[in-house]
Write a protein that holds these residues in place. Structure first.
Motif, PDB file in Angstrom:
ATOM      1  N   VAL A 129       0.837  -1.201   0.000  1.00 15.77           N
ATOM      2  CA  VAL A 129       0.000   0.000   0.000  1.00 15.77           C
ATOM      3  C   VAL A 129       0.872   1.250   0.000  1.00 15.77           C
ATOM      4  O   VAL A 129       0.629   2.205  -0.757  1.00 15.77           O
ATOM      5  CB  VAL A 129      -0.944   0.001   1.220  1.00 15.77           C
ATOM      6  CG1 VAL A 129      -1.688   1.326   1.325  1.00 15.77           C
ATOM      7  CG2 VAL A 129      -1.943  -1.139   1.111  1.00 15.77           C
ATOM      8  N   THR A 130       1.901   1.256   0.851  1.00 15.17           N
ATOM      9  CA  THR A 130       2.801   2.409   0.916  1.00 15.17           C
ATOM     10  C   THR A 130       3.485   2.645  -0.419  1.00 15.17           C
ATOM     11  O   THR A 130       3.530   3.774  -0.932  1.00 15.17           O
ATOM     12  CB  THR A 130       3.865   2.193   2.005  1.00 15.17           C
ATOM     13  OG1 THR A 130       3.233   1.983   3.265  1.00 15.17           O
ATOM     14  CG2 THR A 130       4.782   3.398   2.114  1.00 15.17           C
ATOM     15  N   LEU A 171      -3.219   3.878  -5.670  1.00  9.47           N
ATOM     16  CA  LEU A 171      -3.660   3.410  -4.357  1.00  9.47           C
ATOM     17  C   LEU A 171      -4.646   2.260  -4.504  1.00  9.47           C
ATOM     18  O   LEU A 171      -4.615   1.304  -3.725  1.00  9.47           O
ATOM     19  CB  LEU A 171      -4.294   4.556  -3.575  1.00  9.47           C
ATOM     20  CG  LEU A 171      -4.874   4.201  -2.206  1.00  9.47           C
ATOM     21  CD1 LEU A 171      -3.815   3.619  -1.285  1.00  9.47           C
ATOM     22  CD2 LEU A 171      -5.534   5.426  -1.563  1.00  9.47           C
ATOM     23  N   GLY A 172      -5.511   2.350  -5.500  1.00  9.40           N
ATOM     24  CA  GLY A 172      -6.457   1.268  -5.744  1.00  9.40           C
ATOM     25  C   GLY A 172      -5.761  -0.042  -6.054  1.00  9.40           C
ATOM     26  O   GLY A 172      -6.174  -1.107  -5.578  1.00  9.40           O
ATOM     27  N   SER A 173      -4.681   0.015  -6.833  1.00 11.95           N
ATOM     28  CA  SER A 173      -3.913  -1.197  -7.119  1.00 11.95           C
ATOM     29  C   SER A 173      -3.312  -1.765  -5.836  1.00 11.95           C
ATOM     30  O   SER A 173      -3.303  -2.987  -5.625  1.00 11.95           O
ATOM     31  CB  SER A 173      -2.805  -0.890  -8.124  1.00 11.95           C
ATOM     32  OG  SER A 173      -3.348  -0.436  -9.359  1.00 11.95           O
ATOM     33  N   GLY A 174      -2.810  -0.873  -4.977  1.00 12.20           N
ATOM     34  CA  GLY A 174      -2.264  -1.326  -3.703  1.00 12.20           C
ATOM     35  C   GLY A 174      -3.317  -1.946  -2.808  1.00 12.20           C
ATOM     36  O   GLY A 174      -3.066  -2.947  -2.122  1.00 12.20           O
ATOM     37  N   ARG A 176      -6.085  -3.474  -3.820  1.00 11.15           N
ATOM     38  CA  ARG A 176      -6.440  -4.789  -4.372  1.00 11.15           C
ATOM     39  C   ARG A 176      -5.415  -5.839  -3.962  1.00 11.15           C
ATOM     40  O   ARG A 176      -5.778  -6.971  -3.602  1.00 11.15           O
ATOM     41  CB  ARG A 176      -6.533  -4.709  -5.895  1.00 11.15           C
ATOM     42  CG  ARG A 176      -7.693  -3.862  -6.420  1.00 11.15           C
ATOM     43  CD  ARG A 176      -7.784  -3.966  -7.931  1.00 11.15           C
ATOM     44  NE  ARG A 176      -8.835  -3.130  -8.481  1.00 11.15           N
ATOM     45  CZ  ARG A 176      -8.635  -1.917  -8.991  1.00 11.15           C
ATOM     46  NH1 ARG A 176      -7.405  -1.409  -9.009  1.00 11.15           N
ATOM     47  NH2 ARG A 176      -9.634  -1.206  -9.475  1.00 11.15           N
ATOM     48  N   LEU A 177      -4.144  -5.473  -4.025  1.00 10.71           N
ATOM     49  CA  LEU A 177      -3.093  -6.395  -3.602  1.00 10.71           C
ATOM     50  C   LEU A 177      -3.200  -6.676  -2.099  1.00 10.71           C
ATOM     51  O   LEU A 177      -3.003  -7.818  -1.666  1.00 10.71           O
ATOM     52  CB  LEU A 177      -1.723  -5.811  -3.937  1.00 10.71           C
ATOM     53  CG  LEU A 177      -0.502  -6.675  -3.598  1.00 10.71           C
ATOM     54  CD1 LEU A 177      -0.585  -8.013  -4.322  1.00 10.71           C
ATOM     55  CD2 LEU A 177       0.780  -5.948  -3.961  1.00 10.71           C
ATOM     56  N   ALA A 178      -3.532  -5.656  -1.329  1.00 10.83           N
ATOM     57  CA  ALA A 178      -3.675  -5.840   0.113  1.00 10.83           C
ATOM     58  C   ALA A 178      -4.834  -6.775   0.440  1.00 10.83           C
ATOM     59  O   ALA A 178      -4.761  -7.565   1.388  1.00 10.83           O
ATOM     60  CB  ALA A 178      -3.893  -4.485   0.788  1.00 10.83           C
ATOM     61  N   ALA A 179      -5.896  -6.706  -0.355  1.00  8.21           N
ATOM     62  CA  ALA A 179      -7.069  -7.536  -0.090  1.00  8.21           C
ATOM     63  C   ALA A 179      -6.763  -9.021  -0.226  1.00  8.21           C
ATOM     64  O   ALA A 179      -7.323  -9.847   0.503  1.00  8.21           O
ATOM     65  CB  ALA A 179      -8.211  -7.145  -1.039  1.00  8.21           C
ATOM     66  N   VAL A 180      -5.872  -9.377  -1.141  1.00  6.63           N
ATOM     67  CA  VAL A 180      -5.536 -10.793  -1.315  1.00  6.63           C
ATOM     68  C   VAL A 180      -4.354 -11.202  -0.442  1.00  6.63           C
ATOM     69  O   VAL A 180      -4.100 -12.402  -0.270  1.00  6.63           O
ATOM     70  CB  VAL A 180      -5.223 -11.106  -2.799  1.00  6.63           C
ATOM     71  CG1 VAL A 180      -6.450 -10.867  -3.652  1.00  6.63           C
ATOM     72  CG2 VAL A 180      -4.058 -10.265  -3.306  1.00  6.63           C
ATOM     73  N   SER A 181      -3.611 -10.229   0.097  1.00  9.46           N
ATOM     74  CA  SER A 181      -2.460 -10.541   0.936  1.00  9.46           C
ATOM     75  C   SER A 181      -2.806 -10.624   2.409  1.00  9.46           C
ATOM     76  O   SER A 181      -2.161 -11.369   3.157  1.00  9.46           O
ATOM     77  CB  SER A 181      -1.358  -9.493   0.724  1.00  9.46           C
ATOM     78  OG  SER A 181      -0.930  -9.453  -0.610  1.00  9.46           O
ATOM     79  N   ALA A 182      -3.796  -9.856   2.835  1.00  9.77           N
ATOM     80  CA  ALA A 182      -4.144  -9.820   4.255  1.00  9.77           C
ATOM     81  C   ALA A 182      -4.511 -11.193   4.813  1.00  9.77           C
ATOM     82  O   ALA A 182      -4.072 -11.549   5.928  1.00  9.77           O
ATOM     83  CB  ALA A 182      -5.286  -8.824   4.489  1.00  9.77           C
ATOM     84  N   PRO A 183      -5.304 -12.019   4.105  1.00  8.33           N
ATOM     85  CA  PRO A 183      -5.598 -13.352   4.644  1.00  8.33           C
ATOM     86  C   PRO A 183      -4.357 -14.210   4.845  1.00  8.33           C
ATOM     87  O   PRO A 183      -4.320 -15.047   5.756  1.00  8.33           O
ATOM     88  CB  PRO A 183      -6.529 -13.964   3.579  1.00  8.33           C
ATOM     89  CG  PRO A 183      -7.154 -12.791   2.912  1.00  8.33           C
ATOM     90  CD  PRO A 183      -6.073 -11.752   2.883  1.00  8.33           C
ATOM     91  N   ILE A 184      -3.333 -13.998   4.022  1.00  9.47           N
ATOM     92  CA  ILE A 184      -2.100 -14.785   4.161  1.00  9.47           C
ATOM     93  C   ILE A 184      -1.466 -14.522   5.517  1.00  9.47           C
ATOM     94  O   ILE A 184      -1.072 -15.440   6.238  1.00  9.47           O
ATOM     95  CB  ILE A 184      -1.121 -14.451   3.027  1.00  9.47           C
ATOM     96  CG1 ILE A 184      -1.729 -14.810   1.668  1.00  9.47           C
ATOM     97  CG2 ILE A 184       0.206 -15.172   3.227  1.00  9.47           C
ATOM     98  CD1 ILE A 184      -0.866 -14.400   0.489  1.00  9.47           C
ATOM     99  N   GLY A 185      -1.367 -13.239   5.878  1.00  4.05           N
ATOM    100  CA  GLY A 185      -0.764 -12.895   7.157  1.00  4.05           C
ATOM    101  C   GLY A 185      -1.535 -13.452   8.329  1.00  4.05           C
ATOM    102  O   GLY A 185      -0.957 -13.982   9.288  1.00  4.05           O
TER     103      GLY A 185
END
Length: 247
Positions: A129-130, A171-174, A176-185
């Motif tokens: 995101v950053t 930011l929108g691209s970030g 979208r990536l965060a949405a699929v990465s958060a469950p991994i963490g």
């Protein structure tokens, strides 16, 4: 039409899954048939729902905190060259460390509760995101900045009325990536140490040789992740449409 394509993709995946089971005659404790998994999911729906609530809460908290921290950091990096020179190396260093290596440390510090899972989700989504938002802020079209300078706009006006709106697609691209990465963490945190959550349920089912329950939990996690992505994508598209320049 997208819904139809999605359903067709799911049907094709299930058909391939069933075909593999039939052709290989693989034992059910290694790869259970789709119908067996669906039956187990229905019979254990209350248990799965309870663990889904725990995982979903960790994901949403991690996503919210990670996005807020990421946006704030990107604004600071774009505003000050000194902060950029000091902070960016630390950001890169945190991403160079394997996530699995940090999970036991966070569990030791924050315990087996939801805190360590939220922290893991934050760590995974914070940098994307950053990075995405910062790239959008520093790549504002020069023509916009020249026009603002000609009109005597202040730095704050340039930031809020030009740079941030121009950086929203990045930011929108970030996001979208965060949405699929958060469950991994969140799931990694549950694997390392937890007493609830879909990751914990998968480990528990695996230890008891209940492969069908493990697959049911895995599919539930997949549905949860896809739903979160679709919601974030809808929100991003709505915001971008709202800020789109008028013809």
């Amino acid at each position: 039409m997208r819904v139809v394509h999605g359903l067709l993709a799911i049907g094709l995946a299930l058909a391939i899954w069933q075909l593999i089971v039939i052709l290989t005659s693989v034992p059910s404790f290694i790869l259970p048939p789709p119908l067996t998994v669906m039956k187990t999911w229905f019979e254990s729906r209350v248990l799965i729902a309870e663990h889904s609530l725990a995982t979903g809460t960790a994901i949403l908290l991690g996503l919210t905190i990670g996005v807020l921290l990421g946006v704030s950091t990107a604004l600071l990096l774009a505003a000050s060259k000194t902060i950029r020179l000091m902070v960016r190396p630390m950001l890169v260093f945190t991403q160079a460390l394997p996530v699995f290596a940090l999970a036991p440390i966070l569990t030791l510090w924050l315990g087996f509760g939801i805190g360590s899972k939220v922290a893991m989700a934050v760590l995974i989504i914070y940098f994307p995101v950053t990075s995405a938002f910062f790239d959008g802020l520093v790549r504002t079209p020069p023509a916009y900045l020249d026009l603002a300078s000609t009109m005597g706009a202040s730095r704050q006006a340039v930031l809020w009325q030009i740079k941030i709106p121009a950086a929203l697609p990045a930011l929108g691209s970030g996001l979208r990536l965060a949405a699929v990465s958060a469950p991994i963490g969140a799931v990694i945190g549950e694997w390392v140490g937890a007493s609830q959550g879909l990751g914990y349920l998968m480990l528990l089912a695996n230890g008891r040789a209940k492969t069908d329950l493990m697959f049911a939990a895995l599919l539930t996690l997949g549905v949860l992740s896809v739903t979160l992505y679709l919601l974030i994508n809808w929100l991003v598209l709505t915001v971008l449409h709202h800020h789109a320049p008028a013809d």
